[in-house]
Design an enzyme around this catalytic site. Structure first.
Site, PDB file in Angstrom:
ATOM      1  CG  HIS A   1      -2.077  -0.966   1.103  1.00 18.74           C
ATOM      2  ND1 HIS A   1      -2.567  -1.430  -0.091  1.00 18.74           N
ATOM      3  CD2 HIS A   1      -2.832  -1.560   2.075  1.00 18.74           C
ATOM      4  CE1 HIS A   1      -3.575  -2.269   0.140  1.00 18.74           C
ATOM      5  NE2 HIS A   1      -3.738  -2.373   1.440  1.00 18.74           N
TER       6      HIS A   1
ATOM      7  CG  HIS B   1      -7.641   0.033   2.667  1.00 21.84           C
ATOM      8  ND1 HIS B   1      -8.143  -0.616   3.767  1.00 21.84           N
ATOM      9  CD2 HIS B   1      -6.783  -0.835   2.070  1.00 21.84           C
ATOM     10  CE1 HIS B   1      -7.601  -1.816   3.852  1.00 21.84           C
ATOM     11  NE2 HIS B   1      -6.774  -1.985   2.827  1.00 21.84           N
TER      12      HIS B   1
ATOM     13  CD  GLU C   1      -8.321  -3.149  -0.232  1.00 20.32           C
ATOM     14  OE1 GLU C   1      -7.153  -2.884  -0.613  1.00 20.32           O
ATOM     15  OE2 GLU C   1      -8.561  -4.044   0.613  1.00 20.32           O
TER      16      GLU C   1
END
Length: 351
Positions: A105, A179, A313
């Site tokens: 991420h 997210h 996501e």
């Protein structure tokens, strides 16, 4: 339609502002300019009770100490990149490693941990919040000076849209998502095990023990990964499928979407009557059922625990740079990256 602004916190001498987008039907979306974090989504149930349907905190300190990416924009590259490195045109780029020797991420200080410039735009039937950030060359190891723009828009049809735009002055990789952890019961009254999810997906991506894609696309047919006609999240939690077990007894998997700009994803909570429909131009959605959510902190007074929310996501595939059969996440120099995901909330009548 209106926007309410208020001071949320201060960080390193900079003011963090909370913006609440409000439509004419009681729907509200609150976001802060730290990480573009969506802190609240206030949605009515079938009885008209307006409650929050995403996980988040009331203080910046909690986000700094505890947040597993609650509500944030993540990047430059959503998901894991194996060994925290990749090659472009024969040159090796080493990224920050923040997940068992892998890159996750965006790294140690990804887009979720920076302060974005922000501005408000108000129209008759919609309100928007525009975030901008310059990610400099070699930030977290990525090549190129990347100019990012993220726009959140709420309209009077109870639609919330996210538009991502990015341009780099060097060839790079880019894969963005939001997210948010959804829980349609409202104010986390129940976990998400009995939420029903429908996905227009025939294949999911197999993961290895470190949750890195193996490169294999597996048919969902005759498995708990088949959400084509609707399935409770609980099925994957109690499943003995090895893929569910290595994910922590649940899901943390990318699903290939069969259509674009179409209601590909529907999440329902039968008890509250709330329903969320997602449309995207992205090739996949990662379903994460908060299997790893620890009990070491509280979320607005409720003990953090697995399955308290779930993430949908919309993005390119994780680790795509290492798999030639995956849709590419490479962004050429001066090429415009643009992606749109729309979230529409509705209410079902009790049968």
């Amino acid at each position: 339609m209106r926007v309410v602004q208020e001071k949320f916190a201060e960080l390193d001498g900079q003011t963090i502002t909370a913006y609440t987008l409000i439509n004419d039907h009681g729907m509200e979306v609150t976001s802060i300019d730290y990480g573009c974090i969506i802190t609240r989504m206030m949605i009515p149930d079938r009885d008209g009770t307006i409650e929050n349907v995403v996980l988040g905190f009331d203080t910046l300190e909690e986000y700094l100490q505890h947040s597993p990416y609650f509500g944030a924009v993540v990047g430059r590259h959503a998901g894991r990149i194996k060994n925290g490195e990749f090659e472009l045109d024969g040159k090796l780029y080493r990224l920050a490693k923040n997940d068992r020797g892998n890159h996750l991420h965006g790294g140690l200080r990804g887009f979720d941990k920076v302060i974005w410039d922000s501005e408000v735009k108000e129209n008759a039937d919609s309100v928007s919040l525009i975030f901008r950030y310059l990610s400099k060359d070699q930030e977290e190891g990525y090549p190129g000076n990347l100019k990012m723009k993220v726009t959140y828009t709420l309209n009077n049809d109870n639609e919330f849209t996210i538009i991502y735009v990015g341009v780099s002055d060097q060839k790079t990789v880019l894969n963005l998502t939001n997210h948010s952890y959804f829980n349609l019961s409202g104010n986390m009254k129940r976990n998400i095990l009995d939420h029903v999810l429908t996905l227009k997906s025939d294949y999911f991506v197999e993961l290895d023990e470190q949750l890195i894609p193996t490169g294999e696309f597996r048919l969902v047919e005759n498995s708990v990964f088949d959400f084509r006609t609707g399935r409770k999240i609980r099925d994957g939690v109690v499943s003995k499928d090895r893929q569910n077990i290595i994910a922590g007894n649940g899901y943390d998997h990318p699903f290939l979407l069969t259509k674009n700009h179409h209601p590909q994803i529907i999440l329902e909570d039968k008890e509250s009557g709330r329903s969320l429909t997602i449309e995207t131009d992205q090739p996949s959605v990662v379903l994460y059922t908060a299997n790893q959510l620890s009990g070491e902190f509280k979320i607005r007074g409720i003990n953090s625990q697995p399955y308290l929310g779930l993430c949908l996501e919309t993005q390119g595939l994780p680790d795509a740079i290492h798999h030639s059969t995956f849709p590419s996440t490479i962004l050429e120099k001066d090429e415009v990256y643009r992606s749109v995901t729309k979230y529409k909330f509705s209410i079902s009548v009790k049968s």
